[in-house]
Scaffold this motif. Structure first.
Motif, PDB file in Angstrom:
ATOM      1  N   GLU A 119      42.701  17.525  -4.770  1.00 16.39           N
ATOM      2  CA  GLU A 119      41.478  18.225  -4.393  1.00 16.39           C
ATOM      3  C   GLU A 119      40.608  17.374  -3.481  1.00 16.39           C
ATOM      4  N   LYS A 172      42.417  17.270   0.218  1.00 14.79           N
ATOM      5  CA  LYS A 172      42.882  18.448   0.953  1.00 14.79           C
ATOM      6  C   LYS A 172      42.012  18.795   2.157  1.00 14.79           C
ATOM      7  N   TYR A 173      40.817  18.142   2.274  1.00 13.55           N
ATOM      8  CA  TYR A 173      39.926  18.545   3.368  1.00 13.55           C
ATOM      9  C   TYR A 173      40.210  17.804   4.671  1.00 13.55           C
ATOM     10  N   PHE A 190      42.477  19.633   7.101  1.00 12.70           N
ATOM     11  CA  PHE A 190      41.815  20.834   7.602  1.00 12.70           C
ATOM     12  C   PHE A 190      40.819  20.485   8.702  1.00 12.70           C
ATOM     13  N   PHE A 195      31.850  24.174   0.481  1.00 10.53           N
ATOM     14  CA  PHE A 195      33.156  24.242  -0.172  1.00 10.53           C
ATOM     15  C   PHE A 195      33.054  23.972  -1.671  1.00 10.53           C
ATOM     16  N   CYS A 201      28.803  23.694   9.866  1.00 13.66           N
ATOM     17  CA  CYS A 201      29.224  24.704   8.904  1.00 13.66           C
ATOM     18  C   CYS A 201      28.136  25.766   8.773  1.00 13.66           C
ATOM     19  N   ILE A 208      36.705  30.680   8.563  1.00 12.36           N
ATOM     20  CA  ILE A 208      37.556  30.081   7.521  1.00 12.36           C
ATOM     21  C   ILE A 208      38.150  31.211   6.696  1.00 12.36           C
ATOM     22  N   GLU A 254      41.119  30.812   4.744  1.00 21.16           N
ATOM     23  CA  GLU A 254      41.726  30.339   3.516  1.00 21.16           C
ATOM     24  C   GLU A 254      40.666  29.913   2.489  1.00 21.16           C
ATOM     25  N   ASN A 255      41.058  29.898   1.232  1.00 23.95           N
ATOM     26  CA  ASN A 255      40.155  29.475   0.156  1.00 23.95           C
ATOM     27  C   ASN A 255      40.220  27.959   0.019  1.00 23.95           C
ATOM     28  N   LEU A 256      39.112  27.288   0.401  1.00 20.46           N
ATOM     29  CA  LEU A 256      39.060  25.823   0.342  1.00 20.46           C
ATOM     30  C   LEU A 256      38.056  25.337  -0.695  1.00 20.46           C
ATOM     31  N   ASP A 257      37.644  26.228  -1.612  1.00 19.83           N
ATOM     32  CA  ASP A 257      36.686  25.799  -2.623  1.00 19.83           C
ATOM     33  C   ASP A 257      37.302  24.726  -3.523  1.00 19.83           C
ATOM     34  N   TYR A 258      36.483  23.771  -3.924  1.00 17.93           N
ATOM     35  CA  TYR A 258      36.927  22.623  -4.723  1.00 17.93           C
ATOM     36  C   TYR A 258      37.186  23.049  -6.169  1.00 17.93           C
TER      37      TYR A 258
END
Length: 581
Positions: free
Chosen positions: A64, A67-68, A71, A127, A153, A180, A182-186
């Protein structure tokens, strides 16, 4: 006493003695060794499982935080790539148009701005990255050379946007903005949650006789390789003992006796338990040897009695069958006539044993079967070889045609950029007869050239003719400023001079004004494009339907005119398609 009786008595006494000795040996040596070996095996196995659980749980949690960076790096690379493609920057929108972009279905856009961009959101908070993890995420971004200050952002119209800011030598500021999708929530996972997400196959193979489970202090199963595992198989006393000693081994007798090894991890407060049923381990050790040796001895007894009674006759018949087999094997691929002569000498009545007579008959049938099947297989392989050669040549020709056709068609990167039109490229060549073609290119600053076409034949000479058409049309419209009708008239004369095969080409040449929607076009053949508006579609109707290219030498093609709006779609149906939806 006869020799046969003496042999049977000796074998019986030997069997009883060996059975008694093996019983004692299994009880005192084999059983304890089997249990000890399995506990040793479990000790190695649980170490692999424990290390795998720690490693994968840590990786799932750490993923987690990591992953940023890819991106953000991808957004930066996309910004620079698209910035370099649009070299004159004339097609860029002013940032004030951002609300309209946010309301549209567009995915990305470059904006030009002469001031600082307002109303930016905190990217990590957007995010949902917890404050306790933000420093770790930022450090990871720095490790990938990602400067969070260069990004912008924004939350608008129920969507999430991310942008990358650029500055050039003319003191202009630009920003590349992308939706954005895709789901990029932590996802803030604790150790136990991470363990529950581990794929069991990533830790151990499925063919192990051991099964394992990972449990927390409340006996909740976090991960298990056996769906039938129950935490009730391990008592509270065993949990307490494992917590105190870190690693224990014991025999669980809850349902079926099992050998169990447990490890406790005080740092993350979880237990790893490895279980193996005791029965399958000790059963082969106890019964396997008895059964195997018993069967062998009984078989030997029966064979010994039979051999004593019929040894000489058996030896004679076996020698005969061996000789026959040698003869058949030496001539197995002979023709039918010779095989019949060989088999006629193999008389089943000459043997003393009925079973061996059946073997002789089976050898005879085997020879017949092989001769017939070999002949059939040879014919089958010859036919298949001829057919495969034909198919290979056909497939090679089609593949060559497909490759040549794809190479001639413009791809997405070859399409002209337009501020007002959506231009895309896609082609799926026919599997049997690829013959359709198209071309899209910029004629001048205000106009787009469009070519649709289809040939009545499909071969390499046809591909050459198509290439001649697209090259000639481009040159005529761009360099010689000819109209579509003049272009087709000149192209038809050129093809009539060059072609030696009986093929013709249907083609539509169009010049479209990207600002007004007005267009001039000329058609050779019966197929015309379709203009689709919302739920309606209509064929273009030229002033005159004229013959295909390559059919009449002195044909003079005329121009037709039309108009389309920015909500219209231009479509063309090639050969082999009856309708379009």
């Amino acid at each position: 006493m006869q020799l046969k009786s003496k042999i049977l008595a000796a074998i019986t006494v030997s069997f009883v003695t060996v059975a008694a000795a093996l019983s004692v040996y299994n009880q005192e040596v084999v059983l304890p060794n089997a249990v000890k070996n399995q506990f040793d095996n479990q000790k190695d196995y649980i170490k692999v499982v424990y290390d795998g659980v720690k490693k994968h749980a840590s990786a799932i949690s750490e993923n987690e935080n990591q992953k940023y960076a890819p991106f953000f790096s991808k957004i930066k690379d996309s910004a620079f790539d698209k910035f370099q493609v649009d070299s004159n920057k004339q097609g860029l929108l002013d940032y004030t148009a951002f609300p309209y972009f946010a309301q549209s279905n567009a995915d990305e856009q470059f904006f030009e701005t002469t001031q600082d961009i307002p109303d930016a959101e905190n990217c990590l908070e957007m995010f949902s990255v917890p404050k306790k993890n933000q420093e770790t995420v930022l450090n990871n971004l720095k490790a990938f050379n990602v400067n969070i200050g260069s990004y912008w952002c924004k939350l608008a119209e129920g969507k999430k946007f991310i942008g990358y800011k650029l500055h050039n030598d003319a003191d202009k500021n630009f920003i590349f903005v992308k939706v954005i999708n895709e789901n990029l929530d932590y996802k803030d996972l604790n150790v136990h949650q991470s363990i529950a997400k581990i794929d069991v196959s990533e830790i151990v193979s499925e063919n192990s006789i051991n099964s394992f489970a990972v449990l927390d202090s409340s006996k909740k199963v976090l991960l298990s390789s056996d769906n039938k595992f129950s935490a009730d198989e391990i008592t509270d006393e065993m949990f307490a003992k494992a917590k105190e000693q870190r690693e224990i081994q014991f025999e669980s007798k809850s349902d079926k006796v099992k050998l169990v090894t447990m490890i406790y991890d005080p740092e993350s407060d979880f237990y790893v338990s490895v279980q193996t049923p005791k029965g399958p381990i000790i059963k082969p050790a106890v019964t396997g040897t008895f059964i195997l040796i018993g069967l062998c001895i009984l078989g030997l007894c029966a064979l010994a009695a039979l051999a004593i009674k019929n040894l000489e006759a058996l030896k004679k018949d076996l020698t005969a069958i061996a000789n026959n087999l040698d003869v058949v094997s030496a001539n197995i691929l002979s023709d039918r006539k010779k095989m019949n002569e060989i088999q006629s000498k193999m008389d089943c009545n000459r043997v003393d044993f009925e079973a061996i007579g059946k073997v002789v008959k089976s050898v005879e049938n085997l020879g017949n079967s092989i001769v017939e099947k070999v002949a059939g297989k040879v014919k089958e392989l010859e036919d298949k070889g001829v057919e495969d050669s034909k198919n290979s040549a056909k497939l090679a020709r089609i593949e060559l045609m497909n490759a040549m056709q794809r190479d001639m068609m413009p791809a997405g990167k070859d399409m002209p950029n337009s501020k007002f039109l959506d231009i895309a490229s896609f082609i799926m060549p026919s599997k049997e007869n690829p013959s359709d073609f198209y071309d899209v290119f910029r004629v001048d600053q205000d106009n787009i050239g469009i070519v649709f076409g289809s040939c009545n034949e499909s071969n390499t000479k046809t591909i050459s003719g198509i290439n001649t058409c697209t090259t000639f049309v481009r040159n005529a419209l761009i360099n010689q400023t000819m109209l579509p009708g003049e272009t087709l008239t000149a192209l038809n004369k050129l093809l009539m001079l060059k072609q030696s095969d009986n093929y013709n080409i249907s083609i539509v040449v169009m010049i479209l004004s990207e600002f007004t929607g007005n267009f001039i076009y000329s058609v050779a053949g019966k197929r015309t494009p379709i203009i689709v508006h919302v739920h309606k579609a209509s064929l273009l109707e030229p002033k005159l339907m004229q013959s295909e290219l390559g059919t009449a030498k002195d044909t003079i093609y005329i121009d037709s005119k039309g108009k389309m709006s920015y909500l219209d779609t231009l479509a063309y149906i090639g050969k082999g398609i009856d309708s379009v939806v």
